[in-house]
Design a protein around this motif. Sequence first.
Motif, PDB file in Angstrom:
ATOM      1  N   GLN A 189       0.818  -1.218   0.000  1.00 27.87           N
ATOM      2  CA  GLN A 189       0.000   0.000   0.000  1.00 27.87           C
ATOM      3  C   GLN A 189       0.853   1.270   0.000  1.00 27.87           C
ATOM      4  OE1 GLN A 189      -2.658  -0.385   3.343  1.00 27.87           O
ATOM      5  NE2 GLN A 189      -3.509  -2.331   2.591  1.00 27.87           N
ATOM      6  N   TYR A 190       2.149   1.096   0.042  1.00 23.43           N
ATOM      7  CA  TYR A 190       3.067   2.246   0.048  1.00 23.43           C
ATOM      8  C   TYR A 190       2.850   3.080  -1.208  1.00 23.43           C
ATOM      9  CZ  TYR A 190       7.532   4.796   0.019  1.00 23.43           C
ATOM     10  OH  TYR A 190       8.512   5.761  -0.009  1.00 23.43           O
ATOM     11  N   GLN A 191       2.716   4.378  -1.030  1.00 23.93           N
ATOM     12  CA  GLN A 191       2.494   5.290  -2.149  1.00 23.93           C
ATOM     13  C   GLN A 191       3.833   5.752  -2.714  1.00 23.93           C
ATOM     14  OE1 GLN A 191      -0.634   6.079  -3.461  1.00 23.93           O
ATOM     15  NE2 GLN A 191      -1.208   4.409  -2.059  1.00 23.93           N
ATOM     16  N   VAL A 192       4.146   5.293  -3.913  1.00 24.23           N
ATOM     17  CA  VAL A 192       5.410   5.663  -4.557  1.00 24.23           C
ATOM     18  C   VAL A 192       5.353   7.121  -4.964  1.00 24.23           C
ATOM     19  CG1 VAL A 192       6.935   5.202  -6.506  1.00 24.23           C
ATOM     20  CG2 VAL A 192       5.746   3.312  -5.374  1.00 24.23           C
ATOM     21  N   GLN A 193       6.392   7.845  -4.604  1.00 21.03           N
ATOM     22  CA  GLN A 193       6.457   9.269  -4.922  1.00 21.03           C
ATOM     23  C   GLN A 193       7.687   9.526  -5.790  1.00 21.03           C
ATOM     24  OE1 GLN A 193       5.958  11.970  -1.588  1.00 21.03           O
ATOM     25  NE2 GLN A 193       4.912  10.388  -0.394  1.00 21.03           N
ATOM     26  N   SER A 194       7.459  10.091  -6.963  1.00 17.98           N
ATOM     27  CA  SER A 194       8.559  10.447  -7.854  1.00 17.98           C
ATOM     28  C   SER A 194       8.905  11.914  -7.629  1.00 17.98           C
ATOM     29  CB  SER A 194       8.159  10.225  -9.310  1.00 17.98           C
ATOM     30  OG  SER A 194       7.879   8.854  -9.531  1.00 17.98           O
ATOM     31  N   PRO A 195      10.219  12.289  -7.734  1.00 21.49           N
ATOM     32  CA  PRO A 195      11.330  11.397  -8.059  1.00 21.49           C
ATOM     33  C   PRO A 195      12.029  10.819  -6.829  1.00 21.49           C
ATOM     34  CG  PRO A 195      12.075  13.647  -8.089  1.00 21.49           C
ATOM     35  CD  PRO A 195      10.633  13.701  -7.687  1.00 21.49           C
ATOM     36  N   ARG A 196      11.434  10.918  -5.666  1.00 21.23           N
ATOM     37  CA  ARG A 196      12.111  10.453  -4.454  1.00 21.23           C
ATOM     38  C   ARG A 196      12.343   8.950  -4.484  1.00 21.23           C
ATOM     39  NH1 ARG A 196       8.780  10.411   1.021  1.00 21.23           N
ATOM     40  NH2 ARG A 196       7.976   8.566  -0.054  1.00 21.23           N
ATOM     41  N   ASP A 197      11.348   8.205  -4.949  1.00 17.79           N
ATOM     42  CA  ASP A 197      11.414   6.742  -4.909  1.00 17.79           C
ATOM     43  C   ASP A 197      11.795   6.197  -6.283  1.00 17.79           C
ATOM     44  OD1 ASP A 197      10.622   6.647  -2.213  1.00 17.79           O
ATOM     45  OD2 ASP A 197       8.517   6.772  -2.777  1.00 17.79           O
ATOM     46  N   TRP A 198      13.068   6.305  -6.637  1.00 19.01           N
ATOM     47  CA  TRP A 198      13.524   5.774  -7.917  1.00 19.01           C
ATOM     48  C   TRP A 198      13.356   4.260  -7.961  1.00 19.01           C
ATOM     49  CZ3 TRP A 198      14.436   8.955 -11.848  1.00 19.01           C
ATOM     50  CH2 TRP A 198      14.771  10.284 -11.563  1.00 19.01           C
ATOM     51  N   LEU A 199      13.720   3.587  -6.856  1.00 17.32           N
ATOM     52  CA  LEU A 199      13.550   2.131  -6.754  1.00 17.32           C
ATOM     53  C   LEU A 199      12.856   1.845  -5.422  1.00 17.32           C
ATOM     54  CD1 LEU A 199      16.990   0.650  -7.940  1.00 17.32           C
ATOM     55  CD2 LEU A 199      14.969   1.142  -9.309  1.00 17.32           C
ATOM     56  N   PRO A 200      11.543   1.764  -5.386  1.00 17.05           N
ATOM     57  CA  PRO A 200      10.831   1.552  -4.118  1.00 17.05           C
ATOM     58  C   PRO A 200      10.905   0.096  -3.655  1.00 17.05           C
ATOM     59  CG  PRO A 200       9.278   1.792  -5.925  1.00 17.05           C
ATOM     60  CD  PRO A 200      10.628   1.993  -6.518  1.00 17.05           C
ATOM     61  N   ILE A 201      11.739  -0.174  -2.643  1.00 14.67           N
ATOM     62  CA  ILE A 201      11.880  -1.502  -2.033  1.00 14.67           C
ATOM     63  C   ILE A 201      11.484  -1.323  -0.570  1.00 14.67           C
ATOM     64  CG2 ILE A 201      13.453  -3.423  -1.602  1.00 14.67           C
ATOM     65  CD1 ILE A 201      15.226  -2.204  -3.876  1.00 14.67           C
ATOM     66  N   VAL A 202      10.293  -1.768  -0.210  1.00 16.11           N
ATOM     67  CA  VAL A 202       9.591  -1.240   0.949  1.00 16.11           C
ATOM     68  C   VAL A 202       9.590  -2.240   2.113  1.00 16.11           C
ATOM     69  CG1 VAL A 202       7.349  -0.359   1.729  1.00 16.11           C
ATOM     70  CG2 VAL A 202       8.180   0.192  -0.557  1.00 16.11           C
ATOM     71  N   THR A 203       9.704  -1.704   3.327  1.00 12.34           N
ATOM     72  CA  THR A 203       9.656  -2.523   4.534  1.00 12.34           C
ATOM     73  C   THR A 203       8.262  -3.106   4.732  1.00 12.34           C
ATOM     74  OG1 THR A 203       9.182  -0.552   5.844  1.00 12.34           O
ATOM     75  CG2 THR A 203      11.492  -1.220   5.659  1.00 12.34           C
ATOM     76  N   SER A 204       8.134  -4.023   5.690  1.00  9.75           N
ATOM     77  CA  SER A 204       6.913  -4.822   5.826  1.00  9.75           C
ATOM     78  C   SER A 204       6.018  -4.411   6.979  1.00  9.75           C
ATOM     79  CB  SER A 204       7.295  -6.306   5.999  1.00  9.75           C
ATOM     80  OG  SER A 204       8.106  -6.741   4.942  1.00  9.75           O
ATOM     81  N   ILE A 205       6.522  -3.609   7.912  1.00 10.06           N
ATOM     82  CA  ILE A 205       5.787  -3.252   9.122  1.00 10.06           C
ATOM     83  C   ILE A 205       5.579  -1.744   9.161  1.00 10.06           C
ATOM     84  CG2 ILE A 205       5.846  -3.313  11.653  1.00 10.06           C
ATOM     85  CD1 ILE A 205       7.726  -5.741  11.416  1.00 10.06           C
ATOM     86  N   LYS A 206       4.367  -1.335   9.535  1.00  8.77           N
ATOM     87  CA  LYS A 206       4.099   0.096   9.655  1.00  8.77           C
ATOM     88  C   LYS A 206       5.011   0.737  10.703  1.00  8.77           C
ATOM     89  CE  LYS A 206      -0.740   0.562   8.245  1.00  8.77           C
ATOM     90  NZ  LYS A 206      -2.088   0.985   8.671  1.00  8.77           N
ATOM     91  N   PRO A 207       5.451   1.970  10.460  1.00  4.73           N
ATOM     92  CA  PRO A 207       5.265   2.774   9.242  1.00  4.73           C
ATOM     93  C   PRO A 207       6.231   2.328   8.148  1.00  4.73           C
ATOM     94  CG  PRO A 207       6.571   3.996  10.832  1.00  4.73           C
ATOM     95  CD  PRO A 207       6.202   2.699  11.500  1.00  4.73           C
ATOM     96  N   CYS A 208       5.692   1.903   7.002  1.00  2.00           N
ATOM     97  CA  CYS A 208       6.520   1.350   5.924  1.00  2.00           C
ATOM     98  C   CYS A 208       7.376   2.441   5.288  1.00  2.00           C
ATOM     99  CB  CYS A 208       5.626   0.715   4.863  1.00  2.00           C
ATOM    100  SG  CYS A 208       4.691  -0.701   5.498  1.00  2.00           S
ATOM    101  N   GLN A 209       8.606   2.066   4.978  1.00  5.33           N
ATOM    102  CA  GLN A 209       9.556   3.009   4.394  1.00  5.33           C
ATOM    103  C   GLN A 209      10.258   2.374   3.208  1.00  5.33           C
ATOM    104  OE1 GLN A 209      12.248   4.154   7.508  1.00  5.33           O
ATOM    105  NE2 GLN A 209      10.749   5.460   8.549  1.00  5.33           N
ATOM    106  N   ASN A 210      10.758   3.224   2.327  1.00  5.29           N
ATOM    107  CA  ASN A 210      11.562   2.752   1.199  1.00  5.29           C
ATOM    108  C   ASN A 210      12.993   2.537   1.678  1.00  5.29           C
ATOM    109  OD1 ASN A 210      12.784   2.168  -1.212  1.00  5.29           O
ATOM    110  ND2 ASN A 210      12.492   4.199  -2.117  1.00  5.29           N
ATOM    111  N   THR A 211      13.442   1.288   1.692  1.00  8.72           N
ATOM    112  CA  THR A 211      14.810   0.997   2.144  1.00  8.72           C
ATOM    113  C   THR A 211      15.857   1.490   1.148  1.00  8.72           C
ATOM    114  OG1 THR A 211      14.864  -1.181   1.060  1.00  8.72           O
ATOM    115  CG2 THR A 211      13.967  -1.080   3.288  1.00  8.72           C
ATOM    116  N   ALA A 212      15.413   1.818  -0.072  1.00  3.08           N
ATOM    117  CA  ALA A 212      16.339   2.283  -1.111  1.00  3.08           C
ATOM    118  C   ALA A 212      16.192   3.779  -1.341  1.00  3.08           C
ATOM    119  CB  ALA A 212      16.095   1.509  -2.402  1.00  3.08           C
ATOM    120  N   ARG A 213      15.881   4.510  -0.282  1.00  2.00           N
ATOM    121  CA  ARG A 213      15.629   5.949  -0.455  1.00  2.00           C
ATOM    122  C   ARG A 213      16.887   6.727  -0.828  1.00  2.00           C
ATOM    123  NH1 ARG A 213      14.767   4.350   4.653  1.00  2.00           N
ATOM    124  NH2 ARG A 213      16.150   5.062   6.312  1.00  2.00           N
TER     125      ARG A 213
END
Length: 988
Positions: free
Chosen positions: A815-839
Amino acid sequence: MSKSQKKKMATSREVYHRIIWDVRLDSSAFVVGFQERLSSTGIREKPLAQWVTDGDIPWHRIRYIRCGDVVVWDREQHLDLISFGELPAAAWKREARENLGEKVVTILDSTAIFTPRPVYKYDIQGWQVDAQKAAAVNLETLAIATFNVLCDRYEKDKIATEKRLPAIIDQLRECNADIIAIQEATPALLELLLSQNWVRNYYISESSTAATVRPYGNLLLSRLPFTLVEHQFSGHKRVLVGSCEINGRLLHIAVVHLTSDYAQNALEKRQQQLATIIGYLQKLPGNSLIAGDFNTRGNEQEQILMGAGYIDIWQQLHPDAAGYTFDPQRNTLAALMSLKGIPVRLDRILLRSPNNDWQAQSIHLFACEPLAGTEGKIYPSDHFGVRAVLKFAKSFPASALSTVRPVYQSAVVVIPPDNVLPAIQTIRQRYDARVERWMAHINLLYGFLPESYFAEAVEIIAPALAQLQPFQITLADFQTFTHRKSSTAWLRPVVQPEKALHELQAVLENLFPQCNEQSSKTKAGFTPHLSVGQFPSEEAAFTELPQWHPVSFTVDSIALISRRGDEPFAVRHIVYLGQGGSELGELIKQLEPELTPAQQLQRDTVLEVVTQACAECLGFQPSLELLGSARLGVQSPASDLDVVCVIPTYVSGETFLASVQQQLQELCRTQLILNAQVPVLRLQLEGISLDLLYARIENYQLARKTPQNLDPISLKAIIGCWEADVITEVVCQYVSLETYRQLLRTVRAWAKARDIYSNTWGFLGGFSWALLCAFCCTFDKQSETSIEKLLTNFFQILHHHDWQRAIALTDVGRQYQVQSPRDWLPIVTSIKPCQNTARNVTRSTAQILQREFARGATLTQQILAGREKWTALFEPIELHQESEIFLILNVSNQDNHELEKCCGILEGYIIGLIIQLEQLGMFVRPWTGIQKMQNTVRVVLGLHLVADCQSTTIEQLARDFLSNRIQNSGVRIQLAIVYDSLSAYPCS
């Protein structure tokens, strides 16, 4: 046996096609004899013209082909008359028999005149005629690219040439080909091309006068020296033929741009042009390539090409793929220039290698995307480019390398494994003046061949070492070499079996007899040793050296190492002993080894010591939770330990860490860091680095269900444990945990080899790679899936993934909302609050990662098809060739403690500098890690300018960036922009 019988014979399929498609031959005169069990003789015959190529009778059942009473091809007798021009007269049609021995003009014209042309090479005076004789070179693989770049003679106001020219140059640079064939080159393109620093590494067919590309024409660029001829069909229609000598054999490259359908009688003109080119090439010894724009629809030229023995590389490797290079339905420029609006494969690379010296390894299209900022309207050209890689299929003769003079920038060595290095390096750091230049090693050959010959050397070494078995070495005690005014201390290797190391060295020296210094410089012959330091005298050495405890390890490989300029030696190739090193599993054991039982015991002991210290501070036995690779079960000897201690909520976390530090200060070095986002106690015990964190939790199991109730520091510390547990839980639904661990080890080894393993530098860190591997495992529901299949799927899945969608393992993550151009490669954690590990991934590093996924997808398919080895996938990245400009940041300080702080600052902020450089319009290729030499640390960023940006602007930006973050009177900051090569720029 006749001369023709000794030569390599063609296959039955090749002979059939030559007879059918050569219009000079009478196919009705030939008969095929094939194996038939029901026949009384075991052989049946049928006219060759009635043979069905896709029928029930396979090609391998053909035993012979005869013409009248003469057998012209016989499998068992190894007879092949057709390939060597020894056919009987009855084989030829009447009109051909009248001119027997002459080429039929409509098929092959060998009378055309090809005129010699000069070749140009860059030197300090600019582009000059290359007056040197074209020297022979040795290569294992050869990359060739062809690109019709679209001249601006037509529709000039609609094709945005001023925007396209820089993009064309970018595409040619990025394709990184050894040979580049260009069609429709103009004087403007040539001028821009000759101004590029990367082009100075090439020989080229034209000078700045642009005499042969007015208004447009063909160009040939080659990293290899070549001679050149041309034939002119008309005012601006000509073919170039360059000739190189590679691995002792000639290779001729014809650059073609055949007549297009805009002209009258275009088909006849193309046939005549091709007949002229093939007629000339067939007179030349060796192998040949024809590359360029054939303006061909379908297989209209197949007859003449197949008859001459040419293979269309695209059709050979991708028989089911269209491979359109002129696609009006996709490319707006092609739509503008097209007569019919139909996609076609106009651009091709053809190979003729009669003795199979060269084999096609891969082929793909490039320049297939529109220019940024043009809303998809403008492409680099109306054509897409084609790039192929050929592999030299013959074993490289050892005799060819025996005359190469040794250099002292390379060596063949034994390198001890990571688990025994700390004890050695501790001594070398104190006493060895060469510790920065050399890794710990035992020399086998030094000097050795220049690095440019390493690939060929490996081909010779590998079969010889496959006959030797791994053996044990024990570094037993200190010995010394006494010189006139000094003494060198070294560790003495004791070998089991006793002669194994001497045998290994002798085998290598026998392969390269000119590299005999190790066995000839003393009367004693080869004396294996591992140097640890220099001393005024032997007595001083034994007085100062510490007590040594013998260490043992297995030698199952040797390393080819070299240094470039002022850089330290680095491993370029590893060659294994015995037969096991060729398999993927064995390769990973070397690149990303598991912990040995002794190493695991050492880590368990360290954990027990830390656990006991925590217990004494808390007054009860606490729970220590592992983080990272240790929790996932993929530790290697180089891995650190990260541990979270669960403490009660009434205990102050910072006070707890300070108490543990006090408990351990007499046992090990410690550093308490309280101003970080997550306070940490860093310590080093028994050679193991450990980070201790805390999490204030009352009920561990309940806390995972209600993480929002934790304080922010505790949540940040403990959530890594829970995320790792989610990975394990998800993976086990699809594959076995051990299979997942194998995949993760393999991917980590690959990412490190390709220099894309680092969150700090804009790539992916360990946790992101762990998530990607877990995600790819969810596509397979077989618990015993092989690692080879899983790795192939890994690359295929990521290569084709839509990066506008997040990669996640749970519904919450998806359900993570990908935001460009911040999330070039969205690889997301599994537990809330979910984050892009490739930020930390940036625009540039995202492109690099995606290119690496594509490379992996191609290579793994070739490996599984038997066309490549697993070692090719893990080939180290040649960073010197990745960029044409390098930004060098040197930071110096006489105080080593302050210098370490500077390293931390640089690593913490380097991603910000990369983003700022990208905002100037640059492509940035970071070199991961900080290079350390004496009192200086160095950061290197490869740059590619895609906008008009001066080097002074770059330097000023970098200087301001550093000055604002590193404020210390003892620090000296040095910056430079370096072109072409880093080897000439020492770390000062």
